[in-house]
Write an enzyme that holds these catalytic residues in place. Structure first.
Site, PDB file in Angstrom:
ATOM      1  N   TYR A   1      -2.196   5.535  -4.394  1.00 16.44           N
ATOM      2  CA  TYR A   1      -3.223   6.557  -4.161  1.00 16.44           C
ATOM      3  C   TYR A   1      -2.772   7.793  -4.911  1.00 16.44           C
ATOM      4  CZ  TYR A   1      -5.737   4.245  -0.390  1.00 16.44           C
ATOM      5  OH  TYR A   1      -6.517   3.389   0.329  1.00 16.44           O
TER       6      TYR A   1
ATOM      7  N   LYS B   1      -8.580  -0.550  -8.999  1.00 16.79           N
ATOM      8  CA  LYS B   1      -9.248  -1.113  -7.813  1.00 16.79           C
ATOM      9  C   LYS B   1     -10.345  -0.177  -7.312  1.00 16.79           C
ATOM     10  CE  LYS B   1      -8.125  -2.705  -3.127  1.00 16.79           C
ATOM     11  NZ  LYS B   1      -8.547  -1.635  -2.223  1.00 16.79           N
TER      12      LYS B   1
ATOM     13  N   HIS C   1     -13.672  -1.449  -0.986  1.00 19.38           N
ATOM     14  CA  HIS C   1     -12.629  -1.074  -0.024  1.00 19.38           C
ATOM     15  C   HIS C   1     -12.871  -1.771   1.325  1.00 19.38           C
ATOM     16  CE1 HIS C   1      -9.336   1.996  -0.083  1.00 19.38           C
ATOM     17  NE2 HIS C   1      -9.279   1.639   1.179  1.00 19.38           N
TER      18      HIS C   1
ATOM     19  N   SER D   1       0.831  -1.211   0.000  1.00 20.23           N
ATOM     20  CA  SER D   1       0.000   0.000   0.000  1.00 20.23           C
ATOM     21  C   SER D   1       0.864   1.259   0.000  1.00 20.23           C
ATOM     22  CB  SER D   1      -0.875  -0.020   1.257  1.00 20.23           C
ATOM     23  OG  SER D   1      -1.479   1.237   1.473  1.00 20.23           O
TER      24      SER D   1
ATOM     25  N   THR E   1      -5.982   2.721  -6.841  1.00 21.37           N
ATOM     26  CA  THR E   1      -7.233   2.751  -6.071  1.00 21.37           C
ATOM     27  C   THR E   1      -8.055   3.971  -6.453  1.00 21.37           C
ATOM     28  OG1 THR E   1      -6.203   1.593  -4.238  1.00 21.37           O
ATOM     29  CG2 THR E   1      -8.211   2.815  -3.737  1.00 21.37           C
TER      30      THR E   1
HETATM   31  C1  GLV Z   1      -6.985   2.886   3.587  1.00 21.32           C
HETATM   32  O1  GLV Z   1      -6.812   2.323   2.553  1.00 21.32           O
HETATM   33  C2  GLV Z   1      -8.000   2.541   4.502  1.00 21.32           C
HETATM   34  O2  GLV Z   1      -8.945   1.853   4.129  1.00 21.32           O
HETATM   35  O3  GLV Z   1      -7.895   2.944   5.667  1.00 21.32           O
END
Ligand code: GLV
Length: 390
Positions: free
Chosen positions: A133, A255, A279, A110, A159
């Site tokens: 991100y 995503k 998510h 991530s 994402t």
């Molecule tokens: C970040 O990706 C979260 O879901 O906190």
């Protein structure tokens, strides 16, 4: 028999993690936004799908080997990007990446990980995937993409569903921060988890290392959480997919798609695969579960791209159901975080072994030998899937 060996399910690992990880970080993993209804339905909707038992099939020579975006995988399960791996246990993302590498499945780091792209590259030998991100500071994003290229990441996972952060009540109540703030409550939470605290004292990796030191304005740790919250780009759009793809020059997996039209737009913009995802129920509370919308997205774009799924996978049966409904691959986020909390690298390996064994045995009892042959014929057309046309 070790405690990890006694864990037979992902739920066992979750309970172990809850005993070992300070509450604020355990809660970060085990949370959805607002009422957590989508978080719950991601799991419960899997249970509504019933498997078709077939007998008298030669079950010798079974295989779970497949591919995701053309890359070989020993089973079609990748590690999902998840923040705070390195707060579930010291150096958590390195440990999870090592477990994934040895297992032969993709590890996705991530942007908001504790360990950096470089940390993972230095501690592994095979290419991993990097989740991106998009933030307002496009210069930083360009450098981040370039760092992923230098680290030889073999895919970017972009994402799209977190331009604005969904509210998770638990994080607010716990006053969550990385690294933790030293309040009486947080010190108590950490002091009652001595093995965790001891591990953390032994590592230098205690903040968001993809970011700290790479942007101005986020070097001071106290400003980091507000910097990131303010940085996610609310103007993110489909043209950015093409922009990211051109900059990276390799496969880009989009995503956070939960709608068939969006999936088509992602493919038009150049996505090499889409991940059906809400998510993990952490963004739009009230959205349907990932498995519920998977069939309509497969219908819409399955002949043009690979469709993957994350959200709610807690067993090999869940993996099988997603594959039967048309997913080419799946992702596990919380099972990986629980594995880390329960036992570091060995805990993630345990999670993978549990899911692999469940997938293999379930596939066999469905009368299948090859994971690539799973399809709608393996499940009953119950309410959940009939509405989607199967
Ligand atoms: C970040 O990706 C979260 O879901 O906190």
């Amino acid at each position: 028999m070790s405690a990890l060996d006694r864990a037979l399910t992902i739920e066992d690992l979750r309970r172990m993690a809850r005993r070992r990880v300070p509450k604020m970080f355990y809660d970060y993993a085990d949370a959805g936004s607002y009422t957590e209804s989508t978080y719950r339905e991601n799991e419960t909707d899997f249970q509504k799908i019933k498997l078709r038992q077939k007998v008298a099939v030669d079950l010798n020579n079974r295989t779970l080997a497949s591919t995701m975006i053309g890359q070989p995988v020993t089973m079609p399960v990748a590690i999902a990007p998840a923040a705070t791996g390195g707060m579930q246990v010291a150096d958590g993302e390195i440990k999870a990446a090592k477990a994934a590498e040895k297992f032969g499945i993709p590890f996705t780091l991530s942007t908001m990980a504790v360990c950096s792209i470089e940390d993972i590259a230095e501690n592994t030998t095979k290419p991993f995937w990097f989740q991106l991100y998009v933030m307002k500071d496009r210069g930083f994003i360009e450098r981040l993409i370039d760092r992923a290229k230098v680290a030889k990441c073999s895919a970017l996972v972009l994402t799209m569903d977190l331009q604005i952060l969904g509210q998770r009540h638990k994080d607010i109540r716990n006053n969550l921060s990385t690294p933790p703030k030293f309040t009486p409550k947080s010190v108590w939470q950490m002091a009652t988890r001595p093995a965790w605290a001891f591990g953390m004292l032994g590592t230098k990796r205690r903040t968001f290392r993809n970011i700290v030191g790479h942007v101005t304005g986020a070097d001071d740790l106290s400003s980091l959480s507000s910097w990131t919250a303010a940085q996610f780009d609310p103007s993110l759009n489909w043209a950015d997919v093409t922009w990211v793809k051109n900059r990276f020059g390799g496969p880009v997996i989009v995503k956070g798609v939960l709608d068939a039209d969006d999936a088509a737009k992602a493919v038009d913009a150049g996505a090499d695969a889409v991940i059906v995802s809400n998510h993990g129920g952490r963004q739009l509370d009230g959205a349907p579960s990932s498995i519920r919308v998977l069939p309509e997205i497969v219908d819409a774009v399955g002949n043009r791209t690979e469709v993957h799924l994350d959200g709610g996978i807690r067993s090999g049966q869940d993996v099988l159901k997603a594959l039967a409904l048309g997913a080419k691959g799946t992702y596990i986020g919380r099972p990986m975080l629980y594995g880390l909390g329960a036992g570091g690298e060995a805990g993630v390996t345990r999670a993978l072994n549990i899911i692999q064994k469940e997938l293999d045995i379930t596939m066999a009892l469905c009368g299948e030998r090859d994971v690539n042959n799973l399809g709608p014929h393996n499940i009953y057309s119950n309410d959940l899937v009939r509405r989607q046309g199967y």
